[in-house]
Design a protein around this motif. Structure first.
Motif, PDB file in Angstrom:
ATOM      1  N   GLY A  37      45.927  30.684  37.596  1.00  0.00           N
ATOM      2  CA  GLY A  37      46.207  30.260  38.958  1.00  0.00           C
ATOM      3  C   GLY A  37      45.676  31.305  39.922  1.00  0.00           C
ATOM      4  N   PRO A  38      45.503  30.959  41.188  1.00  0.00           N
ATOM      5  CA  PRO A  38      44.945  31.919  42.138  1.00  0.00           C
ATOM      6  C   PRO A  38      45.799  33.179  42.266  1.00  0.00           C
ATOM      7  N   ASP A  39      47.116  33.051  42.103  1.00  0.00           N
ATOM      8  CA  ASP A  39      47.959  34.231  42.243  1.00  0.00           C
ATOM      9  C   ASP A  39      47.919  35.132  41.012  1.00  0.00           C
ATOM     10  N   ASP A  40      47.299  34.681  39.926  1.00  0.00           N
ATOM     11  CA  ASP A  40      47.161  35.498  38.720  1.00  0.00           C
ATOM     12  C   ASP A  40      45.743  36.038  38.546  1.00  0.00           C
ATOM     13  N   ASP A  41      44.818  35.591  39.368  1.00  0.00           N
ATOM     14  CA  ASP A  41      43.411  35.963  39.217  1.00  0.00           C
ATOM     15  C   ASP A  41      43.135  37.255  39.983  1.00  0.00           C
ATOM     16  N   PRO A  42      42.822  38.357  39.280  1.00  0.00           N
ATOM     17  CA  PRO A  42      42.598  39.632  39.983  1.00  0.00           C
ATOM     18  C   PRO A  42      41.443  39.575  40.975  1.00  0.00           C
ATOM     19  N   GLU A  43      40.399  38.840  40.653  1.00  0.00           N
ATOM     20  CA  GLU A  43      39.256  38.753  41.572  1.00  0.00           C
ATOM     21  C   GLU A  43      39.647  38.043  42.865  1.00  0.00           C
ATOM     22  N   PHE A  44      40.434  36.979  42.739  1.00  0.00           N
ATOM     23  CA  PHE A  44      40.897  36.254  43.923  1.00  0.00           C
ATOM     24  C   PHE A  44      41.770  37.162  44.794  1.00  0.00           C
ATOM     25  N   LEU A  45      42.679  37.890  44.161  1.00  0.00           N
ATOM     26  CA  LEU A  45      43.557  38.775  44.916  1.00  0.00           C
ATOM     27  C   LEU A  45      42.762  39.886  45.595  1.00  0.00           C
TER      28      LEU A  45
END
Length: 59
Positions: A37-45
């Motif tokens: 999920g977006p909240d688990d993706d380090p690149e997204f964060l």
């Protein structure tokens, strides 16, 4: 009748040989990345944090 049994045996041996020595399928777990999920993706964060820092610096 003997020919029919011989044909069935040949087909069975051919199928077993194909399963044993035929082309291998890649394992699904080794070819795909797990879905995050977006909240688990380090690149997204990281991108979100960078965007937030860029937006707050414009004030």
């Amino acid at each position: 009748m003997t020919y029919l049994l011989a044909l069935i045996a040949i087909v069975a041996v051919a199928v077993l040989c194909w399963k044993a020595f035929g082309p291998e399928k890649p394992h699904p777990s080794s070819t795909r990345r797990p879905v995050l999920g977006p909240d688990d993706d380090p690149e997204f964060l990281w991108r979100l944090g960078k965007q937030h820092r860029d937006d707050s610096g414009d004030l």
